[in-house]
Design a protein around this motif. Sequence first.
Motif, short mmCIF file in Angstrom:
data_model
loop_
_atom_site.label_atom_id
_atom_site.label_comp_id
_atom_site.label_asym_id
_atom_site.label_seq_id
_atom_site.Cartn_x
_atom_site.Cartn_y
_atom_site.Cartn_z
N UNK A 1 0.86 -1.18 0.00
CA UNK A 1 0.00 0.00 0.00
C UNK A 1 0.90 1.24 0.00
N UNK A 2 0.74 2.13 -0.97
CA UNK A 2 1.60 3.32 -1.03
C UNK A 2 1.59 4.14 0.26
N UNK A 3 0.48 4.07 1.00
CA UNK A 3 0.38 4.87 2.23
C UNK A 3 1.34 4.38 3.31
N UNK A 4 1.87 3.17 3.16
CA UNK A 4 2.81 2.65 4.16
C UNK A 4 4.19 3.29 4.04
N UNK A 5 4.47 3.94 2.90
CA UNK A 5 5.75 4.63 2.71
C UNK A 5 6.94 3.66 2.76
N UNK A 6 6.76 2.50 2.12
CA UNK A 6 7.81 1.49 2.08
C UNK A 6 8.34 1.39 0.64
N UNK A 7 9.64 1.48 0.49
CA UNK A 7 10.28 1.39 -0.83
C UNK A 7 11.06 0.08 -0.94
N UNK A 8 11.11 -0.45 -2.15
CA UNK A 8 11.89 -1.67 -2.45
C UNK A 8 12.81 -1.37 -3.62
N UNK A 9 14.07 -1.72 -3.50
CA UNK A 9 15.00 -1.59 -4.61
C UNK A 9 15.74 -2.92 -4.79
N UNK A 10 15.71 -3.43 -6.01
CA UNK A 10 16.43 -4.67 -6.35
C UNK A 10 17.74 -4.26 -7.00
N UNK A 11 18.84 -4.63 -6.36
CA UNK A 11 20.17 -4.24 -6.84
C UNK A 11 20.72 -5.32 -7.75
N UNK A 12 21.01 -4.93 -9.00
CA UNK A 12 21.59 -5.86 -9.97
C UNK A 12 23.00 -5.37 -10.31
N UNK A 13 23.95 -5.76 -9.52
CA UNK A 13 25.33 -5.31 -9.75
C UNK A 13 26.08 -6.32 -10.62
N UNK A 14 27.09 -5.81 -11.31
CA UNK A 14 27.99 -6.67 -12.07
C UNK A 14 29.05 -7.26 -11.15
N UNK A 15 30.15 -7.73 -11.73
CA UNK A 15 31.22 -8.30 -10.93
C UNK A 15 31.81 -7.24 -10.01
N UNK B 1 12.90 0.87 -8.47
CA UNK B 1 12.70 -0.54 -8.12
C UNK B 1 13.89 -1.36 -8.58
N UNK B 2 14.39 -1.09 -9.78
CA UNK B 2 15.54 -1.81 -10.34
C UNK B 2 16.74 -0.87 -10.39
N UNK B 3 17.84 -1.29 -9.79
CA UNK B 3 19.06 -0.49 -9.83
C UNK B 3 20.19 -1.35 -10.40
N UNK B 4 20.70 -0.94 -11.55
CA UNK B 4 21.74 -1.69 -12.26
C UNK B 4 23.06 -0.95 -12.10
N UNK C 1 30.88 0.61 -4.74
CA UNK C 1 29.55 0.06 -4.98
C UNK C 1 28.61 0.39 -3.82
N UNK C 2 29.07 0.17 -2.59
CA UNK C 2 28.17 0.44 -1.46
C UNK C 2 27.91 1.93 -1.30
N UNK C 3 28.85 2.76 -1.75
CA UNK C 3 28.58 4.20 -1.75
C UNK C 3 27.41 4.53 -2.67
N UNK C 4 27.34 3.81 -3.81
CA UNK C 4 26.21 4.01 -4.72
C UNK C 4 24.91 3.52 -4.07
N UNK C 5 24.97 2.37 -3.40
CA UNK C 5 23.77 1.86 -2.71
C UNK C 5 23.32 2.87 -1.65
N UNK C 6 24.28 3.42 -0.95
CA UNK C 6 23.98 4.39 0.12
C UNK C 6 23.27 5.61 -0.47
N UNK C 7 23.79 6.10 -1.59
CA UNK C 7 23.19 7.28 -2.23
C UNK C 7 21.74 7.00 -2.63
N UNK C 8 21.48 5.77 -3.05
CA UNK C 8 20.11 5.39 -3.42
C UNK C 8 19.12 5.66 -2.29
N UNK C 9 19.56 5.36 -1.06
CA UNK C 9 18.65 5.49 0.08
C UNK C 9 18.37 6.94 0.44
#
Length: 297
Positions: A176-190, A250-253, A235-243
């Motif tokens: 439910x959008x009112x819950x204010x919950x986000x999901x991101x699927x991280x698809x990283x390379x090597x 939803x999809x982060x490549x 890579x984790x710096x990029x993940x951190x910036x996402x938040x």
Amino acid sequence: MPAPKVWFITGASTGLGRAMTELVLKNGDIAVATLRKPEALAGLSAQYASDRLLVLKLDVTSRDEIAAAFARTKETFGRADIVFNNAGYGVATEVEYAYEHDQLVRDVFEVNFWGAAHMTQAAIKFFREVNGPSIGGHLLQNSSMFAIESMPCVGYYCSTKFALEGLSEALSKELDPSWNIKVTIIKAGFLATDIHARADFIDALPAYAQSPAASARENLYSYAKNPIGGDPEKAVEAFYRLTRLPDPPLHFILGKDAIELIKRKIATLTLAMDSYASWSEGLERTGNPEEESRVSE
């Protein structure tokens, strides 16, 4: 100055989990670092006070330990803003040969899929019932570019990521959008982590000695000794910036190799679809479906 975020991180002993824990702490946030062997973070625990770093024993295959870890997080900090669902490992084997090592393959699914699924369930419930919509939450699902296209000799590992991808997409459409919950699927390379060194290598099936699986296996052996790929810390710096984004994807490549792999997969699927599109013509049912059903009986 914004209040520090509370991060709940699984698989914090090594690789991306460890790198993310260190980055969160460096940036002034709070880390709930979970792992099977808490002593692996003894050095970090000595550097940070208990109001900045909470280290908890957690095997993601145990639903009781998942529940206990979230309960302790609530008791200590009152919330968890971000969950980095990261714990996982690999197994190298030809698809055919896995029947000889059934338990090893099942164990990978227990961690990478079922463990991640149970973590997902607990995180969403926590975000909704403990945080509430004023805080919400952000779930980072650590998938892989191999959730888009499998590679030889790691078909079962790739399958766990395909499964996690499907689960996460469905979840994102259920919330439910009112819950204010986000999901991101991280698809990283090597990324140059130790994941290949921690993988279970099952002996090669002799019949595949001249197959593409053989060269893939040799590459995996090489990666285990000399990790290749992007810098895990970057890579984790990029993940951190996402938040920090108000509307994260939803999809982060991440990674040029991941981008190229996904482009190739899209091109392959497009060609397959276009080449046989005409075969879908005339598939519509004709006549009265109820009548046809009676005739078939």
